[in-house]
Each structure stands twice: as structure tokens, then as C-alpha cells.
Design a protein around this motif. Sequence first.
Motif, short mmCIF file in Angstrom:
data_model
loop_
_atom_site.label_atom_id
_atom_site.label_comp_id
_atom_site.label_asym_id
_atom_site.label_seq_id
_atom_site.Cartn_x
_atom_site.Cartn_y
_atom_site.Cartn_z
N MET A 1 13.49 -27.86 2.50
CA MET A 1 14.68 -28.54 2.95
C MET A 1 15.89 -27.62 2.87
SD MET A 1 14.25 -31.62 4.05
CE MET A 1 15.90 -32.26 3.93
N CYS A 6 15.01 -29.86 8.08
CA CYS A 6 13.82 -30.71 8.09
C CYS A 6 12.93 -30.33 9.25
CB CYS A 6 14.24 -32.18 8.17
SG CYS A 6 12.88 -33.32 7.93
N TRP A 8 9.66 -29.83 11.23
CA TRP A 8 8.33 -30.44 11.15
C TRP A 8 7.26 -29.42 10.82
CZ3 TRP A 8 7.73 -35.35 10.52
CH2 TRP A 8 8.69 -36.22 10.98
#
Length: 90
Positions: A1, A6, A8
Motif C-alpha cells: 500500500m 492499491c 491489483w
Amino acid sequence: MLVSGCAWRLVPHDLAPWHTTYRWFRYWSAQRVWDDIHDALRDRVRQAEGRDPQPSAAVLDSQSASPRAAARRSDSTPARKRAAASDICW
């Protein structure tokens, strides 16, 4: 993070593959499953607190919700200055 936000493709390897996770996330979003989960959890929390499960009122801050306020914030936010070559310590 902390490195990428974020992404994938950076889902930890001990979880499902990123493309599977993303596919389910998109499907559940389209089916409004996240809204249903949110509503169910909100109802349970309110009941546990001895309150009516359905909120009867909402508070909305007009300064953060109006398009004008958003425009003022972006106008007043200073641009990032790029360091000059002479400012960089080697």
C-alpha cells in the motif's frame, strides 16, 4: 500500500490471484454487493448501540460537498516546486 497505493497486481501471493480478485470485486460492485454489506453492518452496529437500525437524519458539510468549495481548494493548493539541479545534494 505504501509503495503503490492499491495496485491489483500487487495483491499478496498468499491470496487469490490478482485477476481473480479484481474480477470478483468488479462483479460485486456491479451487483451492489458492497452497498448491501455496508447497510447490513451499519444496521448491526446501530442495533448493538441500542439505536434504530435505520438512520433518521444525516449531516452534510456544505463546504466539503459543494463544487465551488472543491474549486477553491484546488485553486489555493500550491503547486509542487521542482527542485533545481543546484538544490540537489550529491
